[in-house]
Design a protein around this motif. Sequence first.
Motif, mmCIF file in Angstrom:
data_model
loop_
_atom_site.group_PDB
_atom_site.id
_atom_site.type_symbol
_atom_site.label_atom_id
_atom_site.label_comp_id
_atom_site.label_asym_id
_atom_site.label_seq_id
_atom_site.Cartn_x
_atom_site.Cartn_y
_atom_site.Cartn_z
ATOM 1 N N GLY A 54 0.789 -1.229 0.000
ATOM 2 C CA GLY A 54 0.000 0.000 0.000
ATOM 3 C C GLY A 54 0.818 1.275 0.000
ATOM 4 O O GLY A 54 0.301 2.346 -0.329
ATOM 5 N N ARG A 55 2.097 1.191 0.356
ATOM 6 C CA ARG A 55 2.946 2.385 0.362
ATOM 7 C C ARG A 55 3.685 2.573 -0.952
ATOM 8 O O ARG A 55 4.115 3.686 -1.268
ATOM 9 N N PHE A 56 3.855 1.500 -1.693
ATOM 10 C CA PHE A 56 4.607 1.554 -2.939
ATOM 11 C C PHE A 56 3.682 1.815 -4.123
ATOM 12 O O PHE A 56 2.489 1.508 -4.083
ATOM 13 N N ASN A 57 4.255 2.378 -5.176
ATOM 14 C CA ASN A 57 3.468 2.679 -6.380
ATOM 15 C C ASN A 57 3.331 1.426 -7.237
ATOM 16 O O ASN A 57 3.925 1.290 -8.301
ATOM 17 N N ALA A 58 2.542 0.495 -6.735
ATOM 18 C CA ALA A 58 2.274 -0.770 -7.418
ATOM 19 C C ALA A 58 1.082 -1.413 -6.727
ATOM 20 O O ALA A 58 0.902 -1.261 -5.512
ATOM 21 N N GLY A 59 0.252 -2.116 -7.487
ATOM 22 C CA GLY A 59 -0.871 -2.811 -6.876
ATOM 23 C C GLY A 59 -1.736 -1.876 -6.055
ATOM 24 O O GLY A 59 -2.218 -0.846 -6.539
ATOM 25 N N ALA A 60 -1.913 -2.200 -4.778
ATOM 26 C CA ALA A 60 -2.819 -1.451 -3.904
ATOM 27 C C ALA A 60 -2.437 0.015 -3.756
ATOM 28 O O ALA A 60 -3.300 0.860 -3.497
ATOM 29 N N GLY A 61 -1.164 0.350 -3.908
ATOM 30 C CA GLY A 61 -0.719 1.728 -3.708
ATOM 31 C C GLY A 61 -0.509 2.522 -4.980
ATOM 32 O O GLY A 61 0.090 3.604 -4.946
ATOM 33 N N SER A 62 -0.998 2.035 -6.118
ATOM 34 C CA SER A 62 -0.735 2.672 -7.411
ATOM 35 C C SER A 62 -1.271 4.097 -7.491
ATOM 36 O O SER A 62 -2.328 4.417 -6.933
ATOM 37 N N VAL A 63 -0.550 4.949 -8.231
ATOM 38 C CA VAL A 63 -0.964 6.338 -8.410
ATOM 39 C C VAL A 63 -2.162 6.411 -9.351
ATOM 40 O O VAL A 63 -2.422 5.490 -10.139
ATOM 41 N N LEU A 64 -2.891 7.518 -9.268
ATOM 42 C CA LEU A 64 -4.051 7.745 -10.118
ATOM 43 C C LEU A 64 -3.632 8.424 -11.417
ATOM 44 O O LEU A 64 -2.677 9.195 -11.454
ATOM 45 N N GLY A 65 -4.390 8.140 -12.483
ATOM 46 C CA GLY A 65 -4.166 8.795 -13.755
ATOM 47 C C GLY A 65 -4.588 10.252 -13.707
ATOM 48 O O GLY A 65 -5.098 10.753 -12.695
ATOM 49 N N LEU A 66 -4.426 10.941 -14.830
ATOM 50 C CA LEU A 66 -4.708 12.365 -14.896
ATOM 51 C C LEU A 66 -6.157 12.684 -14.558
ATOM 52 O O LEU A 66 -6.457 13.750 -14.018
ATOM 53 N N ASP A 67 -7.079 11.732 -14.831
ATOM 54 C CA ASP A 67 -8.487 11.983 -14.550
ATOM 55 C C ASP A 67 -8.834 11.875 -13.078
ATOM 56 O O ASP A 67 -9.952 12.173 -12.663
ATOM 57 N N GLY A 68 -7.894 11.429 -12.248
ATOM 58 C CA GLY A 68 -8.128 11.334 -10.819
ATOM 59 C C GLY A 68 -8.955 10.139 -10.404
ATOM 60 O O GLY A 68 -9.308 9.998 -9.220
ATOM 61 N N VAL A 69 -9.270 9.262 -11.329
ATOM 62 C CA VAL A 69 -10.118 8.108 -11.045
ATOM 63 C C VAL A 69 -9.449 6.810 -11.473
ATOM 64 O O VAL A 69 -9.415 5.825 -10.737
ATOM 65 N N THR A 70 -8.923 6.812 -12.685
ATOM 66 C CA THR A 70 -8.436 5.582 -13.298
ATOM 67 C C THR A 70 -7.023 5.227 -12.832
ATOM 68 O O THR A 70 -6.156 6.094 -12.729
ATOM 69 N N VAL A 71 -6.824 3.945 -12.555
ATOM 70 C CA VAL A 71 -5.504 3.408 -12.254
ATOM 71 C C VAL A 71 -5.155 2.399 -13.334
ATOM 72 O O VAL A 71 -5.908 1.458 -13.580
ATOM 73 N N GLU A 72 -4.029 2.617 -14.002
ATOM 74 C CA GLU A 72 -3.544 1.687 -15.019
ATOM 75 C C GLU A 72 -2.173 1.188 -14.609
ATOM 76 O O GLU A 72 -1.260 1.985 -14.357
ATOM 77 N N MET A 73 -2.041 -0.130 -14.550
ATOM 78 C CA MET A 73 -0.837 -0.746 -13.987
ATOM 79 C C MET A 73 -0.121 -1.619 -15.013
ATOM 80 O O MET A 73 -0.751 -2.195 -15.895
ATOM 81 N N ASP A 74 1.199 -1.708 -14.861
ATOM 82 C CA ASP A 74 2.038 -2.542 -15.704
ATOM 83 C C ASP A 74 2.794 -3.535 -14.824
ATOM 84 O O ASP A 74 3.129 -3.220 -13.671
ATOM 85 N N LEU A 90 -3.314 -2.358 -17.283
ATOM 86 C CA LEU A 90 -4.257 -3.256 -16.623
ATOM 87 C C LEU A 90 -4.992 -2.499 -15.518
ATOM 88 O O LEU A 90 -4.368 -1.805 -14.719
ATOM 89 N N ARG A 91 -6.312 -2.646 -15.466
ATOM 90 C CA ARG A 91 -7.125 -1.964 -14.473
ATOM 91 C C ARG A 91 -7.793 -2.966 -13.522
ATOM 92 O O ARG A 91 -7.946 -4.127 -13.835
ATOM 93 N N ARG A 92 -8.176 -2.452 -12.353
ATOM 94 C CA ARG A 92 -9.043 -3.163 -11.411
ATOM 95 C C ARG A 92 -8.533 -4.561 -11.063
ATOM 96 O O ARG A 92 -9.292 -5.523 -11.032
ATOM 97 N N THR A 93 -7.250 -4.649 -10.745
ATOM 98 C CA THR A 93 -6.639 -5.925 -10.383
ATOM 99 C C THR A 93 -5.653 -5.691 -9.247
ATOM 100 O O THR A 93 -4.801 -4.806 -9.338
ATOM 101 N N ARG A 94 -5.741 -6.486 -8.202
ATOM 102 C CA ARG A 94 -4.924 -6.253 -7.019
ATOM 103 C C ARG A 94 -3.449 -6.549 -7.262
ATOM 104 O O ARG A 94 -2.570 -5.817 -6.809
ATOM 105 N N ASN A 95 -3.160 -7.649 -7.969
ATOM 106 C CA ASN A 95 -1.765 -8.077 -8.149
ATOM 107 C C ASN A 95 -1.441 -8.273 -9.623
ATOM 108 O O ASN A 95 -1.451 -9.403 -10.140
ATOM 109 N N PRO A 96 -1.111 -7.212 -10.327
ATOM 110 C CA PRO A 96 -0.765 -7.329 -11.750
ATOM 111 C C PRO A 96 0.364 -8.304 -12.031
ATOM 112 O O PRO A 96 0.385 -8.935 -13.091
ATOM 113 N N VAL A 97 1.314 -8.458 -11.105
ATOM 114 C CA VAL A 97 2.434 -9.366 -11.371
ATOM 115 C C VAL A 97 1.950 -10.810 -11.492
ATOM 116 O O VAL A 97 2.525 -11.602 -12.261
#
Length: 295
Positions: A54-74, A90-97
């Motif tokens: 939750g503290r790292f910029n990945a999974g649960a702690g990912s930053v928000l996109g420019l729209d302030g709503v969407t999270v897209e993860m790699d 990838l959206r709406r997924t807890r563990n992209p890895v």
Amino acid sequence: MVKRMAVVVHGGAGAPSTDADGCVRAAHAAIAAMRRGDALDGAVAAVVAMEDDGRFNAGAGSVLGLDGVTVEMDAAIMDTRGRLGAVTCLRRTRNPVLVARAVANTPHWLLAGEGAERFAREAGFAEHAVGNSRAQAAHRRLIAKLRAKLPALPGIDTQFFERQVRDHQAKPEGGDTVGAVTRDAEGHFAVAGSTGGIAPALLGRVGDTPIIGSGFYAGPHGAVAATGVGEQIVRHLLAHTVYGWIAEGMPLHRALTRAIDFFPEEVDVGLIAVSRTEAGSKSNRDMPTDHLEHD
């Protein structure tokens, strides 16, 4: 010949060093997983631990996109047994890895956007809301800072964003990918990485994390993971470049230092790597890390 197991994990170039305890837990998770399995199991276990933190910029702690709503993860994985998989946007997924790991079992190596999300659901990964209160607060601070730069512009739109980046008036935040490189007792190598991207970012933006040779690479001589500003990292095919130097016999720490020197001081960048005999990390910013070796 049995070798000592090794793992190096990072929490991102520019992330606070006070988050290093999360890297310690991730490294121990990797060693435990390698005792049960192999190098790839260890690398994935480490990244899952950081995605869940939750503290790292990945999974649960990912930053928000420019729209302030969407999270897209790699995310991406690779090892020396021939397994390679990645996902982007990838959206709406807890563990992209874990989704990237599942992609490695298909005929493909990279899935993007809607296709990646559909695959995740079909593979049994439940829909999960990401972007916690910490990320939301960071987004509000960022937008307030951007508005202060150009107060005459109505709202935060694409034109606004492009002017900020073009004129270097706003330094991207995030970019603090999480990653792990491992060597198991049989001498196999693996790498795994995950990120929520940078902020501000247009929807659909892809950095270095899911791009083989740029954000990650593993081969018979070792494994390398990069973190920082992806738009700069991809220009150097950074992970593969470092891997090539290690394969040629350059000492690992010299290779990492040489690579960091590619970049001007204002560009955040960091690397971790493991070889047959060495392991280490290097960054031009604070970068929480941990390094463990065990028989």
